[in-house]
Structure formats: structure tokens, C-alpha cells
Design a protein around this motif. Structure first.
Motif, PDB file in Angstrom:
ATOM      1  N   LYS A 168      33.764  41.529  36.260  1.00 31.04           N
ATOM      2  CA  LYS A 168      33.211  40.641  37.287  1.00 31.04           C
ATOM      3  C   LYS A 168      34.178  39.505  37.596  1.00 31.04           C
ATOM      4  O   LYS A 168      34.439  39.202  38.760  1.00 31.04           O
ATOM      5  CB  LYS A 168      31.858  40.080  36.850  1.00 31.04           C
ATOM      6  N   GLU A 169      34.719  38.874  36.562  1.00 24.52           N
ATOM      7  CA  GLU A 169      35.657  37.780  36.777  1.00 24.52           C
ATOM      8  C   GLU A 169      36.916  38.267  37.486  1.00 24.52           C
ATOM      9  O   GLU A 169      37.455  37.573  38.346  1.00 24.52           O
ATOM     10  CB  GLU A 169      36.001  37.109  35.453  1.00 24.52           C
ATOM     11  N   GLY A 170      37.375  39.461  37.145  1.00 24.84           N
ATOM     12  CA  GLY A 170      38.547  40.027  37.816  1.00 24.84           C
ATOM     13  C   GLY A 170      38.282  40.297  39.285  1.00 24.84           C
ATOM     14  O   GLY A 170      39.130  40.048  40.140  1.00 24.84           O
ATOM     15  N   ALA A 171      37.077  40.794  39.587  1.00 26.33           N
ATOM     16  CA  ALA A 171      36.719  41.062  40.979  1.00 26.33           C
ATOM     17  C   ALA A 171      36.623  39.761  41.763  1.00 26.33           C
ATOM     18  O   ALA A 171      37.053  39.681  42.915  1.00 26.33           O
ATOM     19  CB  ALA A 171      35.399  41.821  41.045  1.00 26.33           C
ATOM     20  N   GLU A 172      36.086  38.737  41.138  1.00 27.02           N
ATOM     21  CA  GLU A 172      35.973  37.448  41.809  1.00 27.02           C
ATOM     22  C   GLU A 172      37.350  36.853  42.087  1.00 27.02           C
ATOM     23  O   GLU A 172      37.570  36.241  43.125  1.00 27.02           O
ATOM     24  CB  GLU A 172      35.134  36.483  40.968  1.00 27.02           C
ATOM     25  N   GLU A 173      38.293  37.061  41.170  1.00 25.06           N
ATOM     26  CA  GLU A 173      39.649  36.548  41.360  1.00 25.06           C
ATOM     27  C   GLU A 173      40.362  37.274  42.488  1.00 25.06           C
ATOM     28  O   GLU A 173      41.193  36.697  43.179  1.00 25.06           O
ATOM     29  CB  GLU A 173      40.457  36.701  40.062  1.00 25.06           C
ATOM     30  N   ARG A 174      40.055  38.574  42.687  1.00 26.25           N
ATOM     31  CA  ARG A 174      40.718  39.357  43.731  1.00 26.25           C
ATOM     32  C   ARG A 174      40.067  39.215  45.095  1.00 26.25           C
ATOM     33  O   ARG A 174      40.630  39.596  46.108  1.00 26.25           O
ATOM     34  CB  ARG A 174      40.740  40.835  43.327  1.00 26.25           C
TER      35      ARG A 174
END
Length: 111
Positions: A99-105
Motif C-alpha cells: 500500500k505504501e509503495g502504491a501511494e508513493e508511485r
């Protein structure tokens, strides 16, 4: 885009082919193995996937920690935690990382 434009580094290609072979071997073994064994095969597959990622890119420290915990659990070194509790924990942590990775991208939109 030509197929040659999509070429992977040879080592990554080999690692992914080996991972696919491992997954197919797992599936074949599950036909006659006890169902509970599949849990460990899946955990080992996740560990191997994170290992391939670590060999080809800088691994997020949280993913490295998960990989190491999976290694210990698959090898039988559980720290008194049940497999079910362990899986609940690592799945929740992995979901947070994803989730955090998706939010960063995802680009933020200003209105």
C-alpha cells in the motif's frame, strides 16, 4: 516495442525462470502431499521471490526482514508463534508495504 527492447538482464531472466520452475514443482508436489505442507511451499516461494528481488535491486529493509523471517520459519525456527499467527502478521505487514509503495508511485493531484 520490439521483443529485444524488453530484454531482461541475463541473470534476472535466469532467476525468474528458476522461480517459475520452483512454483511448478510446488504445484506438482501438492497433488499428493498433505495440504498443510502447501503453506510452507507458499512461504518458501515468497521468500525466494524476495531473494530474487534482493539480488537485482536494493531491497526495502522491511522486505528484507520479511524474507529473513520467512527463511527462519520455513527452516523450522519459529519463535513460539503458531504458523497461523505468523502468516497473519506477515500478510498484514506485506499489505502495508504494498500500500505504501502504491501511494508513493501515485502522483498527487492538486485541485
Amino acid at each position: 516495442m520490439k521483443p529485444s527492447d524488453k530484454a531482461l538482464p541475463p541473470r534476472l531472466h535466469e532467476d525468474l525462470v528458476l522461480l517459475a520452475g520452483h512454483l511448478l514443482s510446488c504445484a506438482s508436489g501438492l497433488v499428493e502431499e498433505p495440504a498443510y505442507y502447501g503453506i510452507f511451499r507458499c512461504m518458501d516461494s515468497a521468500r525466494r521471490t524476495l531473494e530474487v528481488l534482493a539480488e537485482h535491486a536494493e531491497l526495502d529493509p522491511r522486505l528484507a526482514e520479511l524474507r529473513d523471517e520467512l527463511e527462519r520459519t520455513v527452516s523450522g525456527a519459529q519463535n513460539g508463534q503458531s504458523v497461523e499467527e505468523f502468516l497473519d502478521d506477515v500478510c498484514l505487514r506485506m499489505a502495508r508495504i504494498v500500500k505504501e509503495g502504491a501511494e508513493e508511485r501515485t502522483p498527487s493531484v492538486s485541485v
